[in-house]
Design a protein around this motif. Structure first.
Motif, PDB file in Angstrom:
ATOM      1  N   LEU A 160       0.829  -1.203   0.000  1.00  0.00           N
ATOM      2  CA  LEU A 160       0.000   0.000   0.000  1.00  0.00           C
ATOM      3  C   LEU A 160       0.865   1.256   0.000  1.00  0.00           C
ATOM      4  O   LEU A 160       0.630   2.197  -0.760  1.00  0.00           O
ATOM      5  N   SER A 161       1.875   1.264   0.861  1.00  0.00           N
ATOM      6  CA  SER A 161       2.777   2.419   0.935  1.00  0.00           C
ATOM      7  C   SER A 161       3.621   2.544  -0.335  1.00  0.00           C
ATOM      8  O   SER A 161       3.806   3.638  -0.866  1.00  0.00           O
ATOM      9  N   VAL A 162       4.128   1.405  -0.817  1.00  0.00           N
ATOM     10  CA  VAL A 162       4.926   1.433  -2.044  1.00  0.00           C
ATOM     11  C   VAL A 162       4.071   1.913  -3.212  1.00  0.00           C
ATOM     12  O   VAL A 162       4.523   2.699  -4.061  1.00  0.00           O
ATOM     13  N   HIS A 200       1.818   8.228  -7.166  1.00  0.00           N
ATOM     14  CA  HIS A 200       1.745   9.690  -7.144  1.00  0.00           C
ATOM     15  C   HIS A 200       2.664  10.343  -8.184  1.00  0.00           C
ATOM     16  O   HIS A 200       2.199  11.180  -8.973  1.00  0.00           O
ATOM     17  N   PRO A 201       3.955  10.005  -8.238  1.00  0.00           N
ATOM     18  CA  PRO A 201       4.794  10.586  -9.295  1.00  0.00           C
ATOM     19  C   PRO A 201       4.335  10.168 -10.696  1.00  0.00           C
ATOM     20  O   PRO A 201       4.382  10.965 -11.635  1.00  0.00           O
ATOM     21  N   ILE A 255       7.994  12.614   5.366  1.00  0.00           N
ATOM     22  CA  ILE A 255       9.089  12.022   6.137  1.00  0.00           C
ATOM     23  C   ILE A 255       8.582  10.980   7.142  1.00  0.00           C
ATOM     24  O   ILE A 255       9.045   9.834   7.128  1.00  0.00           O
ATOM     25  N   PRO A 256       7.621  11.337   8.029  1.00  0.00           N
ATOM     26  CA  PRO A 256       7.133  10.313   8.971  1.00  0.00           C
ATOM     27  C   PRO A 256       6.515   9.109   8.274  1.00  0.00           C
ATOM     28  O   PRO A 256       6.671   7.966   8.723  1.00  0.00           O
ATOM     29  N   ASN A 257       5.787   9.329   7.149  1.00  0.00           N
ATOM     30  CA  ASN A 257       5.141   8.228   6.452  1.00  0.00           C
ATOM     31  C   ASN A 257       6.151   7.312   5.776  1.00  0.00           C
ATOM     32  O   ASN A 257       5.936   6.103   5.666  1.00  0.00           O
ATOM     33  N   THR A 258       7.268   7.876   5.306  1.00  0.00           N
ATOM     34  CA  THR A 258       8.330   7.045   4.737  1.00  0.00           C
ATOM     35  C   THR A 258       8.952   6.162   5.811  1.00  0.00           C
ATOM     36  O   THR A 258       9.252   4.986   5.583  1.00  0.00           O
ATOM     37  N   SER A 304       7.412   5.045   8.406  1.00  0.00           N
ATOM     38  CA  SER A 304       6.433   3.999   8.698  1.00  0.00           C
ATOM     39  C   SER A 304       6.532   2.854   7.706  1.00  0.00           C
ATOM     40  O   SER A 304       6.438   1.683   8.080  1.00  0.00           O
ATOM     41  N   MET A 305       6.738   3.178   6.429  1.00  0.00           N
ATOM     42  CA  MET A 305       6.831   2.144   5.399  1.00  0.00           C
ATOM     43  C   MET A 305       7.987   1.193   5.691  1.00  0.00           C
ATOM     44  O   MET A 305       7.858  -0.029   5.564  1.00  0.00           O
ATOM     45  N   VAL A 306       9.127   1.747   6.093  1.00  0.00           N
ATOM     46  CA  VAL A 306      10.289   0.924   6.415  1.00  0.00           C
ATOM     47  C   VAL A 306      10.031   0.102   7.680  1.00  0.00           C
ATOM     48  O   VAL A 306      10.372  -1.091   7.751  1.00  0.00           O
ATOM     49  N   MET A 307       9.384   0.719   8.668  1.00  0.00           N
ATOM     50  CA  MET A 307       9.164   0.053   9.948  1.00  0.00           C
ATOM     51  C   MET A 307       8.164  -1.092   9.861  1.00  0.00           C
ATOM     52  O   MET A 307       8.221  -2.015  10.657  1.00  0.00           O
ATOM     53  N   VAL A 308       7.225  -1.023   8.908  1.00  0.00           N
ATOM     54  CA  VAL A 308       6.250  -2.111   8.766  1.00  0.00           C
ATOM     55  C   VAL A 308       6.959  -3.424   8.498  1.00  0.00           C
ATOM     56  O   VAL A 308       6.664  -4.456   9.115  1.00  0.00           O
ATOM     57  N   LEU A 309       7.904  -3.415   7.571  1.00  0.00           N
ATOM     58  CA  LEU A 309       8.644  -4.642   7.259  1.00  0.00           C
ATOM     59  C   LEU A 309       9.459  -5.114   8.451  1.00  0.00           C
ATOM     60  O   LEU A 309       9.425  -6.299   8.820  1.00  0.00           O
ATOM     61  N   PHE A 310      10.188  -4.207   9.074  1.00  0.00           N
ATOM     62  CA  PHE A 310      11.016  -4.572  10.223  1.00  0.00           C
ATOM     63  C   PHE A 310      10.165  -5.119  11.358  1.00  0.00           C
ATOM     64  O   PHE A 310      10.491  -6.142  11.969  1.00  0.00           O
ATOM     65  N   THR A 311       9.044  -4.446  11.637  1.00  0.00           N
ATOM     66  CA  THR A 311       8.154  -4.871  12.718  1.00  0.00           C
ATOM     67  C   THR A 311       7.553  -6.236  12.431  1.00  0.00           C
ATOM     68  O   THR A 311       7.414  -7.070  13.336  1.00  0.00           O
ATOM     69  N   GLY A 312       7.195  -6.486  11.173  1.00  0.00           N
ATOM     70  CA  GLY A 312       6.621  -7.774  10.815  1.00  0.00           C
ATOM     71  C   GLY A 312       7.560  -8.925  11.101  1.00  0.00           C
ATOM     72  O   GLY A 312       7.183  -9.929  11.714  1.00  0.00           O
ATOM     73  N   PHE A 313       8.812  -8.803  10.689  1.00  0.00           N
ATOM     74  CA  PHE A 313       9.786  -9.868  10.935  1.00  0.00           C
ATOM     75  C   PHE A 313      10.121  -9.975  12.426  1.00  0.00           C
ATOM     76  O   PHE A 313      10.343 -11.080  12.940  1.00  0.00           O
TER      77      PHE A 313
END
Length: 401
Positions: free
Chosen positions: A98-100, A106-107, A226-229, A231-240
């Protein structure tokens, strides 16, 4: 503009009907139908807006209805396809799409609008959605046991990792027992409160940044990214991280979920209170980034609970949870807009204190009544999952013979 953009949230309130839809159509057909309808209504946006505004409003509402059904249907598919030992990490990986998607689309949409005009954005994205719907009808099955291309070894591995064995029968949802279940109510309250905080960080944050900095909207967009970016990185880290903790810990699932939920809410509460005590912009941004480090914990925890609490009825529970999410989004935007009429720091601070208070309330409720284990009513014979042909031993034996 605000009313138009919020129409999808009002339509998504009908996500609570997801259990009924899935029980009638199955998860695969329901998912394809959602993609198809979202694509069709997106294609119609520019046409209806040009000829009749009320038709455009109807398209937005219809889009919202089917978007709201998407997440419950996805979780229903997860519950039937993903073994427990891999569930959290795979959920984190897939939902990070979703974040990706937002970062890519958008671009891409900006480029399309520059070259061919903004209507082409809706024609392109709508067409992609319709193509995906046809692919889903071809590739996606309701359960592993219906997929003819899957190997016996893989099928046994998946089914051994599920709480229940997939049945080809229609799901019969125990509506009365769901409505009177305290763990379900605790989940709904936790999801409502969690989404209230997410809504601020996703939707209301640009207003706040603009009010405290006085910057123009273009600069605000880059700042709030910045905060949302993070979050995108943290979702993967948190999942593992959660998957590792789950597979290597002796802590019972419910107790682990209560620890995670309480920790997330308490940290969020203190961070929201901390914002009211500082005025330096850099410090405020660091606090907001810290919030986005924490929110994935509860996001994944809630999604995991939705699947675990009622095996075989995930679509129904997920629909109720999604209804709470959309209601939280609508009320949060409305209440914050009302409380910040003059857009002063004092008004924003009152909003933060209010969010901190409901975080504390949700911590107490989930700690007392929350659960991350299958409820007895979810495993009752009436749910069509205790059929002898699909009991753990006999079904696996039938496959391997």
């Amino acid at each position: 503009m605000g009313t138009v953009t919020s129409l999808t949230a009002y339509g998504a309130l009908l996500a609570c009907t997801s259990g009924f839809v899935i029980s009638k159509l199955g998860a695969s057909l329901s998912c394809a139908l959602c993609m198809m309808m979202c694509g069709i209504t997106t294609l119609l946006y520019t046409i209806t807006l040009h000829y009749n505004f009320y038709s455009f409003v109807a398209c937005r509402l219809i889009t919202g209805i089917f978007v709201g059904l998407h997440i419950p249907i996805h979780l229903e598919i997860f519950s039937r396809w993903v073994p427990q030992c891999e569930r959290v990490s795979l959920m984190a990986f897939i939902y990070n799409g979703l974040s990706v998607g937002v970062m890519v689309v958008h671009p891409f949409c900006g480029l399309i609008a520059f070259k061919w005009g903004w209507p082409m954005i809706f024609y392109t994205t709508g067409s992609i959605s319709i193509i995906m719907a046809f692919l889903l009808l071809t590739l996606l099955k309701n359960s592993p046991s219906e997929d003819k291309s899957i190997s016996k070894k893989e099928l046994v591995y998946i089914l051994n990792g599920l709480e229940i064995k997939n049945s080809t029968k229609k799901v019969v949802n125990p509506y009365r027992k769901i409505a009177t279940s305290l763990p379900v109510w605790a989940l709904c309250i936790a999801n409502f409160v969690h989404m209230s905080g997410i809504c601020f960080l996703a939707d209301c944050l640009p207003w706040y940044i603009k009010d405290i900095t006085g910057k123009n909207i273009k600069d605000v967009g880059f700042i709030t990214a910045i905060p949302n970016t993070v979050s995108m990185v943290m979702v993967l880290f948190t999942g593992f991280l959660l998957q590792y903790w789950k597979n290597n810990s002796n802590i019972p699932p419910t107790q682990m979920s209560k620890i995670i939920m309480a920790s997330g809410f308490i940290i969020e509460m203190f961070l929201f209170l901390a914002i009211t005590l500082v005025s330096d912009f850099i410090t405020i941004m660091l606090i907001l980034i810290a919030m986005r480090f924490i929110t994935p914990l509860n996001s994944l925890n809630i999604q995991l609970i939705v699947i675990n609490i009622a095996p075989g009825h995930t679509g129904m529970i997920a629909g109720i949870a999604e209804f709470c999410s959309q209601l939280a989004a609508i009320l949060t935007q409305t209440i914050i807009g009302f409380l910040t009429a003059n857009r002063s720091m004092e008004e924003w601070n009152r909003c933060f204190i209010l969010i901190a208070g409901i975080c504390a309330f949700s911590t107490v409720i989930f700690t007392l009544f929350g659960s991350n284990e299958a409820q007895e009513w979810a495993l009752a014979p009436s749910s069509n999952h205790k059929d002898d042909r699909y009991s753990p031993g006999s079904y696996i034996k039938t496959i391997t013979e």
